[in-house]
Scaffold this motif. Structure first.
Motif, mmCIF file in Angstrom:
data_model
loop_
_atom_site.group_PDB
_atom_site.id
_atom_site.type_symbol
_atom_site.label_atom_id
_atom_site.label_comp_id
_atom_site.label_asym_id
_atom_site.label_seq_id
_atom_site.Cartn_x
_atom_site.Cartn_y
_atom_site.Cartn_z
ATOM 1 N N MET A 138 -3.925 3.726 1.049
ATOM 2 C CA MET A 138 -2.759 3.733 -0.189
ATOM 3 C C MET A 138 -2.585 5.466 -1.139
ATOM 4 O O MET A 138 -2.122 5.708 -1.462
ATOM 5 C CB MET A 138 -3.019 2.856 -1.519
ATOM 6 C CG MET A 138 -2.329 2.129 -1.545
ATOM 7 S SD MET A 138 -2.644 0.485 -2.436
ATOM 8 C CE MET A 138 -2.170 0.903 -3.997
ATOM 9 N N LEU A 140 -7.512 0.718 -0.591
ATOM 10 C CA LEU A 140 -6.322 1.693 -1.463
ATOM 11 C C LEU A 140 -6.970 2.962 -0.904
ATOM 12 O O LEU A 140 -6.182 3.869 -1.076
ATOM 13 C CB LEU A 140 -7.886 1.332 -2.252
ATOM 14 C CG LEU A 140 -7.689 0.574 -3.371
ATOM 15 C CD1 LEU A 140 -9.341 0.288 -4.768
ATOM 16 C CD2 LEU A 140 -6.277 0.940 -3.795
ATOM 17 N N SER A 189 4.467 -8.527 -2.293
ATOM 18 C CA SER A 189 3.638 -7.551 -3.701
ATOM 19 C C SER A 189 3.476 -7.711 -4.802
ATOM 20 O O SER A 189 2.674 -6.907 -5.736
ATOM 21 C CB SER A 189 3.914 -6.023 -2.951
ATOM 22 O OG SER A 189 4.988 -5.834 -2.984
ATOM 23 N N THR A 222 -6.668 -5.220 -4.647
ATOM 24 C CA THR A 222 -7.245 -4.293 -3.695
ATOM 25 C C THR A 222 -8.410 -4.336 -3.011
ATOM 26 O O THR A 222 -9.475 -5.276 -3.441
ATOM 27 C CB THR A 222 -6.609 -3.146 -5.122
ATOM 28 O OG1 THR A 222 -7.500 -3.326 -5.700
ATOM 29 C CG2 THR A 222 -5.408 -3.219 -5.374
ATOM 30 N N LYS A 257 0.534 6.536 -10.800
ATOM 31 C CA LYS A 257 -0.021 5.017 -9.492
ATOM 32 C C LYS A 257 -1.570 6.019 -9.087
ATOM 33 O O LYS A 257 -3.249 5.151 -9.648
ATOM 34 C CB LYS A 257 0.325 4.601 -8.465
ATOM 35 C CG LYS A 257 1.008 3.276 -8.567
ATOM 36 C CD LYS A 257 1.450 3.848 -6.814
ATOM 37 C CE LYS A 257 2.411 2.588 -6.744
ATOM 38 N NZ LYS A 257 2.600 2.674 -5.442
ATOM 39 N N ALA A 261 -0.028 7.953 -0.310
ATOM 40 C CA ALA A 261 0.223 8.760 -1.792
ATOM 41 C C ALA A 261 0.389 10.488 -2.126
ATOM 42 O O ALA A 261 0.839 10.827 -2.911
ATOM 43 C CB ALA A 261 0.109 7.865 -3.555
#
Ligand SMILES: [Zn+2]
Length: 344
Positions: free
Chosen positions: A200, A197, A187, A192, A159, A204
């Motif tokens: 996220m 972001l 989703s 975005t 990703k 991540a």
């Protein structure tokens, strides 16, 4: 083992509750078929509007995150054949993409006329990440409900790399091949923005940081990517709202010379690491990492309960697992031995 009478979630699944009819709370909470169908129609309309918008732009219309497996290959087919988009396909090679999957991708990319970038980080880095991922505690129990720890690490990297590429190349759609069991409908399409972001990325990267340290930043968008972008991409997972069945998928991708790889286990059509990741998850968590996804497919009517149960029974191929262990330099049997005891 006791399982939901409707889907296949087992009694070992975290937080599972069965009612007096033996049906789990996920099945009970599911909106009725009519509402879901209406939501899918709305998403499809939204997607087609986006497609019409981006088609007028120069450059690539979309970046497809392509594993080479059947679902993402079918999604690629849709983007080219059904929607006539200019596609850049991107593959994250985790060091365990099967040779048969790589051959498939070469054929399919040519047949569909898509440009294809494979990003393969150095293996010593990947090895550090995957070995760390075999240890319990790297991810929250919540994150492990849908995928093994190794898959979580792999998806985070894929990703991050994809997102960075979309931002650098100013590509307006970032497309994934998630099936309906893998992501919630809510989703399936979202725009975005920098704040989202940022959150996220932090989520991540955090689990990987201890294992990989400062090597990590090159695989994820950096501050300047977020600050210097004007048009942030849409994330889209078309299979979540487009109707399809397994037979159509296989038929379409076989016309592209895609062949079912014989070198992976039957649960995955692209990744050799998969069996190993599943075994560890099953051992540590007590339920199969695919069970939530398969249960979702049953609930949504994409797969029969019998078929889903049969998928859970697919055993790891010992030679594939042994090859993974050798490449990572770990041993499941040694891990099984208690501290201070010699390996089993
Ligand atoms: Zn259920």
């Amino acid at each position: 083992m006791r399982r939901c009478a409707h889907c296949i979630l087992p009694e070992t699944f975290p937080g599972i509750q069965f009612d007096e009819e033996g049906v789990c709370q996920y099945c009970r909470r599911m909106p009725d078929a009519e509402r879901r169908a209406a939501q899918k129609v709305r998403l499809r309309t939204r997607f087609e509007e986006l497609v019409a918008q981006v088609r007028t732009r120069p450059g690539y219309h979309c970046l497809m995150s392509w594993s080479g497996g059947k679902d993402s290959t079918y999604t690629l087919w849709l983007l080219r054949k059904q929607y006539d988009l200019r596609v850049l396909a991107f593959t994250f090679d985790n060091g365990f993409v099967s040779p048969a999957a790589l051959k498939n991708m070469r054929m399919v990319a040519e047949n569909l006329k898509v440009d294809h970038v494979i990003v393969k980080p150095r293996f010593d880095f990947l090895r550090q990440v995957f070995v760390a991922s075999t240890q319990p505690g790297m991810y929250t129990p919540r994150a492990l409900e849908r995928a093994s720890s190794i898959c979580n690490s792999c998806m985070a990297l894929a990703k991050g790399i994809g997102l960075r590429m979309a931002l650098e190349k100013d590509i307006p759609l970032l497309v994934y091949g998630w099936s309906p069991g893998q992501i919630p409908l809510a989703s399936a399409i979202f725009h975005t923005n920098p704040r989202m972001l940022q959150a996220m990325l932090e989520a991540a990267m955090a689990p990987l940081e201890e294992a990989a340290g400062d090597q990590l930043t090159v695989y994820f968008p950096e501050e300047h990517h977020l600050n210097n972008t004007h048009d942030f991409p849409y994330n889209v997972s078309p299979l979540a709202f487009l109707d399809f069945d397994e037979e159509t998928v296989l038929h379409c991708i076989e016309t592209l010379a895609w062949e079912r790889p014989q070198d992976t286990d039957p649960n995955s059509t692209n990744c050799l690491l998969n069996s190993f990741a599943n075994m560890i998850h099953l051992e540590q968590m007590g339920y199969h990492p695919y069970v939530m996804e398969l249960a979702g497919l049953v609930r949504e009517g994409y797969m029969s309960r019998e078929e889903a149960l049969a998928r859970l029974e697919i055993a790891a191929v010992p030679a594939v697992v042994a090859a993974v262990e050798a490449k990572l330099g770990v041993s499941l049997s040694r891990r099984r031995g208690k501290k201070g005891e010699p390996p089993l």
